[in-house]
Design a protein around this motif. Structure first.
Motif, mmCIF file in Angstrom:
data_model
loop_
_atom_site.group_PDB
_atom_site.id
_atom_site.type_symbol
_atom_site.label_atom_id
_atom_site.label_comp_id
_atom_site.label_asym_id
_atom_site.label_seq_id
_atom_site.Cartn_x
_atom_site.Cartn_y
_atom_site.Cartn_z
ATOM 1 N N ALA A 1 -8.645 -0.039 5.628
ATOM 2 C CA ALA A 1 -8.677 -1.424 5.123
ATOM 3 C C ALA A 1 -7.502 -2.168 5.730
ATOM 4 O O ALA A 1 -6.607 -1.569 6.309
ATOM 5 C CB ALA A 1 -8.590 -1.472 3.610
ATOM 6 N N TYR B 1 -9.348 -6.467 13.573
ATOM 7 C CA TYR B 1 -9.564 -5.705 12.335
ATOM 8 C C TYR B 1 -10.815 -4.823 12.478
ATOM 9 O O TYR B 1 -11.909 -5.350 12.745
ATOM 10 C CB TYR B 1 -9.696 -6.700 11.186
ATOM 11 C CG TYR B 1 -10.022 -6.094 9.859
ATOM 12 C CD1 TYR B 1 -9.209 -5.113 9.299
ATOM 13 C CD2 TYR B 1 -11.140 -6.505 9.144
ATOM 14 C CE1 TYR B 1 -9.504 -4.555 8.073
ATOM 15 C CE2 TYR B 1 -11.440 -5.959 7.914
ATOM 16 C CZ TYR B 1 -10.620 -4.982 7.393
ATOM 17 O OH TYR B 1 -10.912 -4.429 6.178
ATOM 18 N N ALA C 1 -13.590 -10.614 1.620
ATOM 19 C CA ALA C 1 -13.660 -11.206 2.962
ATOM 20 C C ALA C 1 -14.660 -10.476 3.860
ATOM 21 O O ALA C 1 -15.309 -11.084 4.706
ATOM 22 C CB ALA C 1 -12.277 -11.190 3.599
ATOM 23 N N GLN C 2 -14.783 -9.175 3.668
ATOM 24 C CA GLN C 2 -15.716 -8.417 4.507
ATOM 25 C C GLN C 2 -17.148 -8.881 4.236
ATOM 26 O O GLN C 2 -17.945 -9.078 5.148
ATOM 27 C CB GLN C 2 -15.549 -6.913 4.205
ATOM 28 C CG GLN C 2 -16.347 -5.989 5.082
ATOM 29 C CD GLN C 2 -15.912 -6.018 6.551
ATOM 30 O OE1 GLN C 2 -14.805 -6.443 6.883
ATOM 31 N NE2 GLN C 2 -16.797 -5.589 7.421
ATOM 32 N N ARG D 1 -12.503 -7.523 -5.572
ATOM 33 C CA ARG D 1 -13.651 -7.799 -4.717
ATOM 34 C C ARG D 1 -14.036 -9.278 -4.781
ATOM 35 O O ARG D 1 -15.205 -9.617 -5.025
ATOM 36 C CB ARG D 1 -14.870 -6.909 -5.072
ATOM 37 C CG ARG D 1 -14.616 -5.418 -5.060
ATOM 38 C CD ARG D 1 -13.955 -4.856 -3.808
ATOM 39 N NE ARG D 1 -14.536 -5.241 -2.545
ATOM 40 C CZ ARG D 1 -13.808 -5.680 -1.512
ATOM 41 N NH1 ARG D 1 -12.477 -5.768 -1.581
ATOM 42 N NH2 ARG D 1 -14.381 -6.000 -0.397
ATOM 43 N N ASN E 1 -4.098 -8.955 11.629
ATOM 44 C CA ASN E 1 -4.198 -7.515 11.397
ATOM 45 C C ASN E 1 -4.713 -6.896 12.692
ATOM 46 O O ASN E 1 -5.809 -7.245 13.116
ATOM 47 C CB ASN E 1 -5.207 -7.277 10.242
ATOM 48 C CG ASN E 1 -5.254 -5.834 9.813
ATOM 49 O OD1 ASN E 1 -4.684 -4.962 10.434
ATOM 50 N ND2 ASN E 1 -5.975 -5.579 8.731
ATOM 51 N N ASP F 1 -10.220 -15.847 9.902
ATOM 52 C CA ASP F 1 -10.088 -14.916 8.780
ATOM 53 C C ASP F 1 -8.677 -15.059 8.215
ATOM 54 O O ASP F 1 -7.692 -14.671 8.847
ATOM 55 C CB ASP F 1 -10.350 -13.484 9.276
ATOM 56 C CG ASP F 1 -10.317 -12.461 8.143
ATOM 57 O OD1 ASP F 1 -9.700 -12.740 7.097
ATOM 58 O OD2 ASP F 1 -10.902 -11.382 8.314
ATOM 59 N N SER G 1 -9.550 -14.331 0.779
ATOM 60 C CA SER G 1 -9.737 -13.202 -0.144
ATOM 61 C C SER G 1 -8.532 -13.076 -1.070
ATOM 62 O O SER G 1 -7.421 -13.479 -0.717
ATOM 63 C CB SER G 1 -9.863 -11.925 0.693
ATOM 64 O OG SER G 1 -9.815 -10.788 -0.127
ATOM 65 N N SER H 1 -7.816 -10.008 -1.987
ATOM 66 C CA SER H 1 -7.553 -8.571 -1.858
ATOM 67 C C SER H 1 -6.108 -8.257 -1.508
ATOM 68 O O SER H 1 -5.566 -7.253 -1.942
ATOM 69 C CB SER H 1 -8.439 -7.963 -0.777
ATOM 70 O OG SER H 1 -9.759 -7.879 -1.235
ATOM 71 N N LYS H 2 -5.484 -9.089 -0.667
ATOM 72 C CA LYS H 2 -4.124 -8.758 -0.220
ATOM 73 C C LYS H 2 -3.078 -9.465 -1.078
ATOM 74 O O LYS H 2 -1.989 -8.942 -1.270
ATOM 75 C CB LYS H 2 -3.936 -9.134 1.253
ATOM 76 C CG LYS H 2 -4.970 -8.506 2.167
ATOM 77 C CD LYS H 2 -4.911 -6.995 2.175
ATOM 78 C CE LYS H 2 -6.180 -6.410 2.743
ATOM 79 N NZ LYS H 2 -6.154 -5.025 3.064
HETATM 80 C C1 PLP Z 1 -8.195 -9.316 8.419
HETATM 81 C C2 PLP Z 1 -8.964 -8.755 7.276
HETATM 82 N N1 PLP Z 1 -10.184 -9.229 6.989
HETATM 83 C C3 PLP Z 1 -10.904 -8.743 5.969
HETATM 84 C C4 PLP Z 1 -10.438 -7.718 5.182
HETATM 85 C C5 PLP Z 1 -11.289 -7.209 4.074
HETATM 86 O O1 PLP Z 1 -10.922 -7.874 2.894
HETATM 87 P P1 PLP Z 1 -11.714 -7.735 1.536
HETATM 88 O O2 PLP Z 1 -11.083 -6.610 0.767
HETATM 89 O O3 PLP Z 1 -11.515 -9.060 0.864
HETATM 90 O O4 PLP Z 1 -13.150 -7.480 1.834
HETATM 91 C C6 PLP Z 1 -9.189 -7.183 5.442
HETATM 92 C C7 PLP Z 1 -8.677 -6.067 4.645
HETATM 93 O O5 PLP Z 1 -7.785 -5.361 5.051
HETATM 94 C C8 PLP Z 1 -8.432 -7.717 6.512
HETATM 95 O O6 PLP Z 1 -7.213 -7.236 6.801
#
Ligand code: PLP
Length: 488
Positions: A488, A204, A175-176, A325, A259, A287, A315, A317-318
């Motif tokens: 993160a 965030y 997502a970043q 990634r 977040n 997001d 993403s 990721s969570k």
């Molecule tokens: C709101 C939010 N956006 C983006 C990210 C980054 O995610 P990614 O690991 O997919 O780059 C995070 C990670 O904690 C997040 O909490």
């Protein structure tokens, strides 16, 4: 899924396992290990007994005993007494797993992230490994992402009430990365004029950094401190006024388990916000990185349902693992093509193996997620209870979902706490990292990603650190600058 494998079935999987290049027990153990690693031998499967396997393979029983012993030693077979050995993966030593227990033994509360659910992610990679050969004759560059993964992501949006095609998806490296692509495509750096990006406040930290690095100015719109029951989690009057007044290029929000607060924006607010953004000519970026962490099962519709110009970022990721990634952007095809052009100067597409594995994860998201949500709910209850009993002067906001609790401290001590935290065995992300211009020193984000025992250690450490600050007020003056460590 657990099962039992017969000797003939294992013999079939082993095929021509013996080359004579090494002792037989080692060759046998190596082939079984490869079968486990590439997923052909499922995890938690009981291997046949030594005697029947020796008979089927026509080798001595001691060879089987030695092969099984080696697999046990390497962590690929369980060691339960009396029971038949079951296939497994070697467990990672906590000390070597970043983000759970940092190498120096410090509990890491700066990351709101979870370790991978090993088996689920491993199985996805095992399937990917078998699919990879079919793609090797191609060049391997897919700037928009593998079509199969884009379709899988699009199907999830469609199932959630937003009809979506693969042409509306761009796969990113998280997502970043997605946010950086969007900013690169939409922020202009011309004529000394600085584009504005309206943001939730708090927000965030890495998103705030990305906006700044892109040359834009983050304009904060405060979240109401403690939402009154029924009033909605965002201040929509403030958002409408800010959109009208600033007419920003972009608005960036985290409507799904925000977040750091864990709030969920109700659908009626999403509708109002999307309309106001469209009126102001602002691209609304939602997001959705935490969207799957819906701990209380509250129904909501993805922001994209409320406006054709909405850009959604997601993403794995969570929901699965940051190490994948893998993330995405959902937007109309015109914007997607602008994002693809903007991406080309950064990279030329994602890694194929990761995308193949991600396709399996996206297609089979729900079942593994249930386990993750269950343990997160238990962690959240444990943390809220611990904070209530050990730090009663902290004001806690109940998070609808996500991974963290946003705590209001009894004073502006967040930075000072963060600086002295390592002395007490914990690592923190200071409140001001979540704000624009140094605000939120009176707040701290605490993730509930550790199991209850770890959370207890962490909360007791926080209490001890707070007591130290109370007894040595000069420490607060000495720690004015916010520590910039990885978050993160
Ligand atoms: C709101 C939010 N956006 C983006 C990210 C980054 O995610 P990614 O690991 O997919 O780059 C995070 C990670 O904690 C997040 O909490």
């Amino acid at each position: 899924m657990s099962g039992q494998l017969s000797s003939p079935a294992l013999a079939r999987l082993l095929g021509q396992w013996q080359s004579g290049a090494a002792p037989a027990y080692r060759e046998l153990a190596d082939v079984v290990r490869l079968l486990i690693l590439d997923g052909r031998l499922p995890l938690d499967t009981a291997l046949p007994g030594e005697r029947p396997l020796a008979e089927t393979l026509g080798i001595s029983r001691t060879t089987i005993t030695a092969a099984y012993a080696q697999l046990r030693e390497q962590g690929f077979l369980s060691t339960g007494q009396g029971a038949k050995g079951r296939t497994r993966l070697p467990s990672i030593q906590a000390a070597a797993a970043p983000g759970i227990n940092a190498p120096d033994g410090v509990l890491d509360l700066a990351y709101a992230a979870l370790p991978a659910s090993g088996e689920v992610v491993h199985r996805a990679y095992a399937s990917a490994a078998t699919e990879l050969p079919a793609l090797l004759p191609g060049f391997g560059y897919e700037v928009q992402g593998l079509p199969g993964l884009r379709e899988a992501i699009a199907d999830r949006y469609t199932a959630a009430g937003v009809p979506t095609s693969a042409a509306e998806i761009l796969v990113t490296s998280g997502a970043q990365h997605a946010l950086n692509i969007v900013l690169r495509a939409l922020v202009t750096r011309s004529g000394g004029r600085q584009d504005k990006v309206l943001v939730d406040h708090p927000s965030y930290p890495n998103a705030l950094d990305a906006i700044r690095v892109a040359g834009a100015k983050a304009v904060p719109v405060a979240l109401p401190a403690v939402p009154a029951i029924g009033s909605g989690a965002w201040d929509l009057d403030a958002w409408e006024t800010a959109l009208e007044q600033h007419r920003p290029t972009i608005a960036y929000l985290i409507p799904d388990f925000h977040n750091p607060t864990g709030r969920l924006m109700p659908d009626r607010q999403r509708r109002r916000l999307a309309r106001a953004a469209a009126r102001a000519g602002t691209v609304l970026i939602a997001d959705e990185t935490l969207r799957e962490l819906n701990l209380d099962g509250i129904p909501s519709t993805p922001m994209a349902a409320f406006g054709p110009g909405v850009v959604s970022i997601g993403s794995l990721s969570k929901s699965h693992w940051g190490g994948l990634r893998t993330g995405w952007i959902r937007a109309n095809p015109d914007l997607i093509s602008r994002f693809c052009s903007a991406r080309s100067s950064m990279d030329l597409g994602g890694a194929v193996m990761e995308q193949l594995a991600a396709t399996h994860l996206v297609r089979n998201l729900d079942q593994p997620l249930l386990d993750r949500l269950e343990s997160l709910r238990a962690n959240r209850s444990a943390l809220l209870e611990l904070l209530g009993s050990e730090l009663p002067d902290w004001k806690i906001e109940y998070p609808d979902g996500g991974l963290s609790v946003w705590c209001r401290l009894p004073g502006p001590i967040s930075t000072a706490l963060t600086v002295i935290a390592p002395e007490f065995g914990i690592r923190l992300a200071a409140g001001p990292r979540f704000g624009v211009g140094g605000s939120y020193d009176g707040y701290l984000r605490l993730p509930f990603t550790l199991p209850p025992a770890g959370l207890r250690t962490a909360v007791l450490a926080l209490r001890a650190a707070q007591e130290k600050l109370a007894s040595a007020p000069q420490l607060r003056r000495d720690t004015a600058a916010t520590p910039v460590n990885a978050i993160a």
